[in-house]
Motif scaffolding. Structure first.
Motif, PDB file in Angstrom:
ATOM      1  N   LYS A  91       9.957   1.858   4.794  1.00 27.98           N
ATOM      2  CA  LYS A  91       8.953   2.465   3.911  1.00 27.98           C
ATOM      3  C   LYS A  91       9.382   2.479   2.454  1.00 27.98           C
ATOM      4  O   LYS A  91       8.534   2.400   1.555  1.00 27.98           O
ATOM      5  CB  LYS A  91       8.657   3.889   4.405  1.00 27.98           C
ATOM      6  CG  LYS A  91       7.559   4.580   3.636  1.00 27.98           C
ATOM      7  CD  LYS A  91       6.938   5.740   4.410  1.00 27.98           C
ATOM      8  CE  LYS A  91       7.934   6.825   4.768  1.00 27.98           C
ATOM      9  NZ  LYS A  91       7.246   7.993   5.369  1.00 27.98           N
ATOM     10  N   LYS A  92      10.671   2.580   2.222  1.00 28.41           N
ATOM     11  CA  LYS A  92      11.163   2.745   0.851  1.00 28.41           C
ATOM     12  C   LYS A  92      10.721   1.579  -0.043  1.00 28.41           C
ATOM     13  O   LYS A  92      10.846   0.416   0.341  1.00 28.41           O
ATOM     14  CB  LYS A  92      12.684   2.835   0.848  1.00 28.41           C
ATOM     15  CG  LYS A  92      13.264   3.145  -0.527  1.00 28.41           C
ATOM     16  CD  LYS A  92      14.776   3.225  -0.471  1.00 28.41           C
ATOM     17  CE  LYS A  92      15.403   1.871  -0.230  1.00 28.41           C
ATOM     18  NZ  LYS A  92      16.882   1.909  -0.348  1.00 28.41           N
ATOM     19  N   THR A  93      10.244   1.923  -1.220  1.00 28.76           N
ATOM     20  CA  THR A  93       9.670   0.993  -2.184  1.00 28.76           C
ATOM     21  C   THR A  93       8.407   0.386  -1.587  1.00 28.76           C
ATOM     22  O   THR A  93       8.451  -0.627  -0.883  1.00 28.76           O
ATOM     23  CB  THR A  93      10.653  -0.112  -2.620  1.00 28.76           C
ATOM     24  OG1 THR A  93      11.925   0.447  -2.913  1.00 28.76           O
ATOM     25  CG2 THR A  93      10.119  -0.811  -3.862  1.00 28.76           C
ATOM     26  N   ALA A 123       0.849  -1.192   0.000  1.00 26.79           N
ATOM     27  CA  ALA A 123       0.000   0.000   0.000  1.00 26.79           C
ATOM     28  C   ALA A 123       0.889   1.249   0.000  1.00 26.79           C
ATOM     29  O   ALA A 123       2.108   1.170   0.241  1.00 26.79           O
ATOM     30  CB  ALA A 123      -0.910  -0.006   1.228  1.00 26.79           C
ATOM     31  N   ASP A 124       0.297   2.381  -0.241  1.00 24.77           N
ATOM     32  CA  ASP A 124       1.005   3.660  -0.172  1.00 24.77           C
ATOM     33  C   ASP A 124       1.233   4.010   1.298  1.00 24.77           C
ATOM     34  O   ASP A 124       0.279   4.220   2.053  1.00 24.77           O
ATOM     35  CB  ASP A 124       0.169   4.735  -0.854  1.00 24.77           C
ATOM     36  CG  ASP A 124       0.821   6.113  -0.824  1.00 24.77           C
ATOM     37  OD1 ASP A 124       1.942   6.246  -0.276  1.00 24.77           O
ATOM     38  OD2 ASP A 124       0.194   7.061  -1.333  1.00 24.77           O
ATOM     39  N   LEU A 125       2.483   4.096   1.715  1.00 25.80           N
ATOM     40  CA  LEU A 125       2.823   4.343   3.121  1.00 25.80           C
ATOM     41  C   LEU A 125       3.350   5.755   3.354  1.00 25.80           C
ATOM     42  O   LEU A 125       3.897   6.040   4.423  1.00 25.80           O
ATOM     43  CB  LEU A 125       3.874   3.323   3.583  1.00 25.80           C
ATOM     44  CG  LEU A 125       3.498   1.848   3.437  1.00 25.80           C
ATOM     45  CD1 LEU A 125       4.641   0.961   3.924  1.00 25.80           C
ATOM     46  CD2 LEU A 125       2.211   1.527   4.175  1.00 25.80           C
ATOM     47  N   SER A 126       3.176   6.640   2.392  1.00 28.37           N
ATOM     48  CA  SER A 126       3.792   7.964   2.477  1.00 28.37           C
ATOM     49  C   SER A 126       3.285   8.782   3.668  1.00 28.37           C
ATOM     50  O   SER A 126       3.986   9.681   4.143  1.00 28.37           O
ATOM     51  CB  SER A 126       3.542   8.741   1.183  1.00 28.37           C
ATOM     52  OG  SER A 126       2.152   8.887   0.932  1.00 28.37           O
ATOM     53  N   ALA A 127       2.104   8.478   4.181  1.00 27.04           N
ATOM     54  CA  ALA A 127       1.531   9.280   5.263  1.00 27.04           C
ATOM     55  C   ALA A 127       2.024   8.861   6.645  1.00 27.04           C
ATOM     56  O   ALA A 127       1.656   9.493   7.642  1.00 27.04           O
ATOM     57  CB  ALA A 127       0.005   9.172   5.224  1.00 27.04           C
ATOM     58  N   TYR A 128       2.888   7.853   6.710  1.00 24.57           N
ATOM     59  CA  TYR A 128       3.244   7.293   8.009  1.00 24.57           C
ATOM     60  C   TYR A 128       4.717   7.502   8.347  1.00 24.57           C
ATOM     61  O   TYR A 128       5.574   7.532   7.458  1.00 24.57           O
ATOM     62  CB  TYR A 128       2.887   5.799   8.035  1.00 24.57           C
ATOM     63  CG  TYR A 128       1.403   5.599   7.852  1.00 24.57           C
ATOM     64  CD1 TYR A 128       0.538   5.729   8.924  1.00 24.57           C
ATOM     65  CD2 TYR A 128       0.862   5.349   6.590  1.00 24.57           C
ATOM     66  CE1 TYR A 128      -0.832   5.586   8.768  1.00 24.57           C
ATOM     67  CE2 TYR A 128      -0.500   5.202   6.412  1.00 24.57           C
ATOM     68  CZ  TYR A 128      -1.351   5.326   7.507  1.00 24.57           C
ATOM     69  OH  TYR A 128      -2.701   5.206   7.340  1.00 24.57           O
ATOM     70  N   THR A 129       4.970   7.645   9.635  1.00 29.01           N
ATOM     71  CA  THR A 129       6.324   7.875  10.139  1.00 29.01           C
ATOM     72  C   THR A 129       7.029   6.539  10.283  1.00 29.01           C
ATOM     73  O   THR A 129       6.797   5.799  11.249  1.00 29.01           O
ATOM     74  CB  THR A 129       6.282   8.595  11.502  1.00 29.01           C
ATOM     75  OG1 THR A 129       5.581   9.824  11.345  1.00 29.01           O
ATOM     76  CG2 THR A 129       7.687   8.864  12.022  1.00 29.01           C
TER      77      THR A 129
END
Length: 266
Positions: A225-227, A213-219
């Motif tokens: 998180k990368k890829t 999933a898109d994890l861009s919103a999480y710390t």
């Protein structure tokens, strides 16, 4: 040439990893992130007509019964204990409770178990509950987590259970787990998988649906998180294609146990 076997496994759990890094995530978001990742995972598995094993927490199954019933029509459902929350204190009763939920929801007999975060536990409890196999061992050295270089890296029978270790490379015991897949260039990761297949004849890989999933919103740290999202989904597709070129057969863990027992009778 004897055919080699790949077990693709996914820890189907609540997306709670941000809480390990101080970010609170609501239960609704934990479920939704995993469900979005599952859409991507299933798109790849369906495209290649591959059966996989989903180590599922009882809590996730109880909250998402329609998905579990859909998965059970083609894939194997195995246990990932009851819950995956970082603060949850594991109890032996979690093993039986999880299995009861998973079997009721999926309609399958649950044969396999994987402990959340691969933590140590009393494996005798699995035997008492009638499990066939365990896949809670990563026989490598991970600084700050464990040193299991003394453990057998090959499928084996221990304490009355078939042990299916997470794959490491021959000799150096480099782990071929989810973080390696995310962070290594695919050419290198697929090459290490191919080497392991050639030397050992089998490959046990594990991932998490939430990774896709898109994890861009999480710390989260970059190496976690990368890829993610669509890019990681495309990477999984390319990995499967690479393994197919090596004439590897993709099987569930329980199906592999059938073959392993047949080859090791007596």
């Amino acid at each position: 040439m004897e055919r080699s076997f790949v077990m693709l496994t996914f820890d189907l759990e609540e997306f709670d990893i941000p809480e390990e890094y101080g970010q609170k995530v609501s239960e609704t978001d934990q479920m939704q992130v995993t469900l979005r990742g599952m859409e991507n995972v299933l798109s790849v598995l369906d495209a290649h007509d591959i059966r996989a094993t989903f180590f599922t927490t009882g809590h996730f199954a109880a909250e998402n019964p329609a998905l579990i019933r859909k998965l059970a029509q083609k894939h194997e459902i195995a246990s990932h204990a009851l819950v995956h929350a970082p603060m949850h204190v594991f109890r032996e009763s979690d093993i039986a409770d999880s299995r009861s939920i998973l079997e009721a929801v999926s309609g399958q007999t649950v044969n396999g178990f994987r402990m959340p975060r691969l933590k140590p536990f009393d494996r005798a409890a699995l035997r008492r509950e009638g499990f066939r196999y365990d896949s809670s061992l990563n026989p490598t050295w991970l600084p700050g987590r464990y040193n299991l270089l003394g453990e057998d890296p090959l499928p084996n029978r221990t304490d009355g259970l078939i042990e299916l270790p997470c794959s490491t490379t021959p000799w150096l015991r480099f782990p071929l787990f989810w973080l390696s897949f995310k962070n290594l260039p695919l050419r290198i990761y697929a090459g290490l998988c191919g080497l392991t297949l050639r030397k050992r004849g089998n490959l046990m890989l594990y991932f998490h649906p939430w990774e896709f999933a898109d994890l861009s919103a999480y710390t989260l740290p970059g190496y976690v998180k990368k890829t993610d999202g669509d890019k990681l989904t495309a990477k999984l597709d390319r990995l499967i294609r690479a393994m197919k070129k090596r004439n590897a057969a993709f099987v569930t863990c329980n199906a592999f146990c059938d073959k392993w027992e047949g080859d090791n009778q007596g």
